[in-house]
Write an enzyme that holds these catalytic residues in place. Structure first.
Site, PDB file in Angstrom:
ATOM      1  CB  SER A 139      -0.901   0.220   1.169  1.00 40.52           C
ATOM      2  OG  SER A 139      -0.208   0.493   2.329  1.00 40.52           O
ATOM      3  CG  ASP A 140       1.516   5.641  -1.578  1.00 35.59           C
ATOM      4  OD1 ASP A 140       2.496   5.973  -0.411  1.00 35.59           O
ATOM      5  OD2 ASP A 140       1.204   6.737  -2.205  1.00 35.59           O
ATOM      6  CD1 TRP A 141       5.544   5.237   4.371  1.00 35.65           C
ATOM      7  CD2 TRP A 141       5.001   3.765   2.647  1.00 35.65           C
ATOM      8  NE1 TRP A 141       6.382   4.541   4.288  1.00 35.65           N
ATOM      9  CE2 TRP A 141       6.188   3.591   3.367  1.00 35.65           C
ATOM     10  CE3 TRP A 141       4.516   3.070   1.612  1.00 35.65           C
ATOM     11  CZ2 TRP A 141       7.083   2.513   2.805  1.00 35.65           C
ATOM     12  CZ3 TRP A 141       5.264   2.021   1.311  1.00 35.65           C
ATOM     13  CH2 TRP A 141       6.545   1.660   1.885  1.00 35.65           C
TER      14      TRP A 141
END
Ligand code: BGC
Length: 751
Positions: free
Chosen positions: A301-303
């Site tokens: 996932s993106d942060w």
């Protein structure tokens, strides 16, 4: 600074403060806690037991992953599907073992008893991030948009190789580079991190870049999947797009990139796509990426882009970053409670393990070393020399003759000393300067003035910052030639309000050009710029964010040591008003994205951007709408000239396009010969699309036969009912030196 980044920065500052206080108190009391003892070993490879059957490198990554998986406990499995915190992220000081991190964007715990190492992750868009605050050094390559302007798969490979080497030298085993969102919105603050507006060009280059980066034994990544095409409200925007446009444009870039690089990871983006957050979007993650494209790696996932446990896991998210909000205790409970099957958890873990084996991080543990600074400068300079696009050269003002010039005016903010770089998580720290913090303007100590002086040692080279228009004009007037360096800074977490240059730089150029028509403008931008002064100046060079040795590369072009060959990977429009969305769509008041990125449980998209231009991205929009542009996609000048002839197209199993290119001038040079196709009218496509190209190096007077084979998919359309389809009918093949100048055409019939 956006709310999100402000929060991030404040948390970072607070975390550092707490660490300093705790460290100080511990020191005063005369004891050293384990944490601080371990901190000194920051990011050091833990000892892993290599005496296991899966350490046999002749087995396939799948076999090896399967063998490890069988040995793992539930807790160990959960440990592999989430991150352990990032400096500056909420809760990081309470994380169990922050000291095991390497100072990068995050890390995934290993399983030492089974020989599985920690995955040390760093951002690395145009070089390795955070080297300054970690007391290290990284090369800044030209921004990715510049590398795209080279249209050169070998340059892309050199780009990736350098980053891969520097990652390993700094103790990292996974990159977060590989941005390939296509330029639907040129004011997107991350345009410089991406590879332009055409999916075939962008996908091919990111694929070659990441393939070579990964060959250095780091886990590769391609991001942000998908349609993360603006930064405004990125955590809460719903990108609405038709399926056909999605597949033929935005996703095609990923499809090509993933196919070439076989990256260990793909990062899902913050935004929602057609109503579902990308990191829990089954259509994107499972149906397309994993099933249709056969991607064997893991989805990260993106942060802060994870929003659920059961839904995200079922949709195909494999690894939450940077923490364990949903894929830690909650996922464990879901597995124990039967809400997520063990088989589903195993599928995530298997993918992480497989990438670790496939990308070589288990067989080739990182070993810290000193980065090759001089080698990095050379690579960065050579790539920039192939990336800077010569847009105007009236009357052959360029190349300059250093021996003949008596006086040169160097004008523009910072032009005496430095050049700008792109910000956000892509930021590479400038040598000799402290880390400037989130979204600060970072100038690299590569001096245009010095580089110009070196080429014209006999000339009187004087500098004016341009702060005072009259003084800049006076200097230009008394000089043989004026070179104006202007810039447009961009960063993640924000978009540009407009493509026009900030800080009254348009006025500066106009004033200088009025004083001396022999004015050459060098643009340091991460995207297109509008140029109200273009008819008044003699020369324009788009240098992008030029990297560690940018000034020397630019001077080598200005003085003709290097013949420019780059071509625009994106259209330069005449004005913002000509874009599909003349005004960028912003979130409503009070909607800041905080809920979506930090808390996330009940996150919902709060506004949407409808990409109703559909297939008409970049040049396809301007072609279809018959809007004149400032500089077209694929355009770029050389100091020599080229002629095209002899087009022949054969179609059978595939389509082969052959033709000749001749260097008709008196200098050696390279031409990027481009092949476009107009599909049959029944396809309902924009007027033409790029389907291939060849970069041809030619000596003065030399003629070469060129052959470009066209992948049938590139001639196809995506039918929402039946998938990719090659329609029967008449196709017009067009060949030439830019999307707007295609002297060779041939019609073929495909059945
Ligand atoms: C960015 C990613 C980046 C991550 C880690 C996010 O805000 O969107 O591109 O890799 O942070 O720094």
């Amino acid at each position: 600074m956006t709310e999100t980044s402000l929060v991030r920065q404040r948390l970072f500052d607070a975390a550092i403060g707490i660490l300093v206080i705790v460290g100080g108190v511990a020191g005063l009391l005369g004891f050293s806690s384990t944490v601080f003892a371990q901190h000194r070993m920051h990011g050091q490879q833990e000892k892993v037991d290599r005496n296991h059957p899966w350490m046999n490198a002749s087995l396939s990554p799948d076999q090896r992953a399967e063998m490890v998986l069988k040995e793992m406990t539930l807790d160990e499995k959960i440990g592999l599907v989430h991150g352990m915190g990032m400096p500056g992220w909420p809760r990081d000081v309470q994380e169990p073992e922050p000291e095991l991190g390497n100072g990068g964007a995050g890390f995934v715990l290993g399983v030492p008893r089974l020989g599985i190492p920690i995955i040390q992750i760093s951002d690395a868009a145009y070089g390795v991030r955070s080297s300054g605050e970690n007391g290290r050094y990284s090369t800044a390559l030209p921004a990715a948009i510049g590398a795209a302007a080279s249209w050169d798969t070998q340059a892309a490979c050199a780009y990736g190789t350098l980053i891969g080497k520097e990652l390993r030298a700094q103790g990292y085993s996974m990159t977060l580079g590989g941005g390939v969102n296509i330029t639907r919105e040129p004011r997107n603050g991350r345009t410089f991190e991406y590879l332009g507006e055409d999916p075939i060009l962008a996908g091919t280059l990111v694929g070659n870049l990441m393939k070579c980066e990964q060959a250095q034994n780091v886990i590769g990544d391609i991001k942000h999947y998908a349609v993360n095409d603006q930064e405004s409200g990125r955590n809460e925007v719903d990108s609405i797009i038709g399926k056909r446009a999605l597949r033929e444009s935005d996703l095609l870039a990923f499809e090509i990139g993933v196919g070439i690089a076989q990256p260990g990871a793909v990062m899902c983006s913050y935004n929602a796509v057609n109503g579902v957050f990308a990191c829990e979007n089954k259509y994107l993650l499972t149906d397309i990426l994993k099933k249709e494209w056969g991607f064997p790696g893991f989805v990260v996932s993106d942060w802060g882009g994870t929003h659920s446990t059961v839904k995200a896991s079922a949709a195909g998210l494999d690894n939450e970053q940077p923490l364990d909000e949903f894929f830690g205790a909650k996922l464990k409970a879901a597995v124990e409670g039967g809400k997520v099957s063990t088989a589903e958890l195993d599928a995530h873990v298997r993918r992480v393990l497989r990438s670790e084996f496939a990308c070589g991080i288990i067989d080739h543990p990182t070993q810290k070393s000193v980065v090759d600074v001089l080698g990095g400068f050379e690579t960065a300079r050579k790539i920039e020399e192939q990336s800077a696009v010569l847009l105007k050269n009236a009357g052959g003002v360029l190349p300059l003759n250093g021996a003949a010039l008596k006086s040169i005016a160097i004008i523009g903010p910072h032009a005496d000393a430095e050049m700008i770089s792109g910000g956000g998580s892509a930021q590479v720290d400038a040598p000799g300067r402290p880390n400037a913090g989130w979204q600060a303007h970072v100038w690299f100590p590569t001096s245009p003035m010095k580089a110009v002086k070196a080429h014209a040692p006999g000339a009187d080279v004087q500098f004016d910052s341009g702060a005072d228009l009259a003084s800049a004009a006076a200097l230009a007037k008394k000089s043989d030639v004026a070179i104006v360096f202007v810039y447009q800074w961009m960063s993640e977490g924000m978009d540009l309000a407009s493509l026009s240059l900030p800080e009254k730089q348009d006025e500066l150029i106009a004033a200088v050009a009025a004083a001396n028509p022999k004015t050459i403008v060098v643009l340091e931008t991460g995207t297109a710029a509008t140029m109200p002064w273009v008819d008044k100046v003699s020369g324009v060079l788009e240098a992008w964010y030029a990297g560690s040795d940018g000034a020397n590369a630019v001077a080598n072009i200005l003085f003709g040591d290097v013949n420019p060959s780059a071509k625009l990977p994106m259209t330069f429009p005449k004005s913002d008003a000509d874009l599909p969305h003349p005004k960028l769509i912003q979130p409503g008041p009070g909607q800041t994205g905080e809920a979506a990125v930090m808390k996330t449980g009940e996150a919902k998209a709060t506004f949407s951007v409808t990409y109703d231009e559909g297939l008409k991205v970049g040049y396809k929009w301007f072609d279809a709408e018959k809007k004149a542009v400032l500089f077209p996609f694929g355009f770029g000048l050389s100091y020599t000239t080229f002629a095209y002839s002899g087009l022949q197209v054969t179609s059978g199993k595939g389509t082969a396009v052959s033709f000749s290119v001749k260097n008709t001038g008196s200098r050696d040079g390279a031409e990027i010969a481009q092949v476009y196709v107009a599909l049959p009218a029944s396809a309902g496509e924009p007027p033409k699309r790029l389907v291939g190209w060849s970069k041809v190096w030619l000596k003065a007077g030399e003629n070469k036969d060129v052959s470009v084979s066209v992948d049938p998919k590139y001639l196809s359309i995506y039918d929402e009912g039946s998938g990719w389809k090659l329609l029967p009918g008449g196709y017009v093949i067009m060949v030439g030196g830019s999307s707007a100048e295609l002297p060779l055409t041939q019609r073929i019939e495909l059945r």
